[in-house]
Design a protein around this motif. Structure first.
Motif, PDB file in Angstrom:
ATOM      1  N   PHE A  32      11.809  78.303-113.982  1.00 55.79           N
ATOM      2  CA  PHE A  32      10.890  77.997-113.173  1.00 55.79           C
ATOM      3  C   PHE A  32      11.069  76.732-112.169  1.00 55.79           C
ATOM      4  O   PHE A  32      11.203  76.774-111.034  1.00 55.79           O
ATOM      5  N   SER A  35      14.008  76.925-110.119  1.00 58.87           N
ATOM      6  CA  SER A  35      13.882  77.810-109.001  1.00 58.87           C
ATOM      7  C   SER A  35      15.084  79.080-109.554  1.00 58.87           C
ATOM      8  O   SER A  35      15.473  79.776-108.623  1.00 58.87           O
ATOM      9  N   PHE A  37      14.864  82.081-110.471  1.00 65.32           N
ATOM     10  CA  PHE A  37      13.759  83.166-110.594  1.00 65.32           C
ATOM     11  C   PHE A  37      14.579  84.616-111.103  1.00 65.32           C
ATOM     12  O   PHE A  37      14.077  85.463-111.841  1.00 65.32           O
ATOM     13  N   SER A  58      10.322  87.729-107.582  1.00 65.62           N
ATOM     14  CA  SER A  58      10.900  86.378-107.024  1.00 65.62           C
ATOM     15  C   SER A  58       9.897  85.778-105.806  1.00 65.62           C
ATOM     16  O   SER A  58       9.686  84.720-105.825  1.00 65.62           O
ATOM     17  N   LEU A  61       6.916  84.363-107.672  1.00 64.50           N
ATOM     18  CA  LEU A  61       7.210  83.050-108.231  1.00 64.50           C
ATOM     19  C   LEU A  61       7.521  81.713-107.218  1.00 64.50           C
ATOM     20  O   LEU A  61       7.339  80.577-107.533  1.00 64.50           O
TER      21      LEU A  61
END
Length: 124
Positions: A32, A35, A37, A58, A61
């Motif tokens: 996370f 990034s 995802f 995606s 998140l």
């Protein structure tokens, strides 16, 4: 004596299982914060992948990260062992820009079967 032995075995198994799941959550946090995802999506169970598209997850998140920033710290609030060979964890999670509860359910194959972000007990 048999009851004590049974209780001890249950506690040991629960502790070992819950510790291995913390590794799964640690990996979730690393992905996370970086990034990644797509990598998080790959840890979803097949059933979870059928519920929503990869693009949906995606986007969701990305929005969480944009609004709250990276995860700085977390504390396990509680966990519940479910009958479907899953454990649901609730983490009090500190982000750069606020606090959220992350509810994550992980099966015995280390796949995410549920993922929710809550602000003041309200699902985002």
């Amino acid at each position: 004596m048999k009851k004590l032995f049974l209780i001890l075995i249950i506690l040991i198994n629960t502790n070992v299982f819950s510790q291995s799941q913390n590794v799964d959550f640690d990996n979730f946090i690393l992905n996370f914060n970086s990034s990644k995802f797509e990598t998080i999506y790959q840890t979803f169970s097949p059933a979870m992948k059928k519920v929503r598209t990869k693009e949906y997850y995606s986007s969701f998140l990305t929005k969480i990260k944009k609004d709250y920033g990276t995860i700085i710290n977390y504390n396990l609030l509680d966990f519940k062992i479910n009958t479907q060979n899953t454990i649901r964890y609730n983490y009090d999670t500190t982000f750069e820009n606020g606090n959220l509860t992350i509810r994550i359910t992980i099966n015995n194959h280390h796949k995410i079967t549920g993922l929710y972000f809550l602000k003041n007990n309200v699902f985002l």
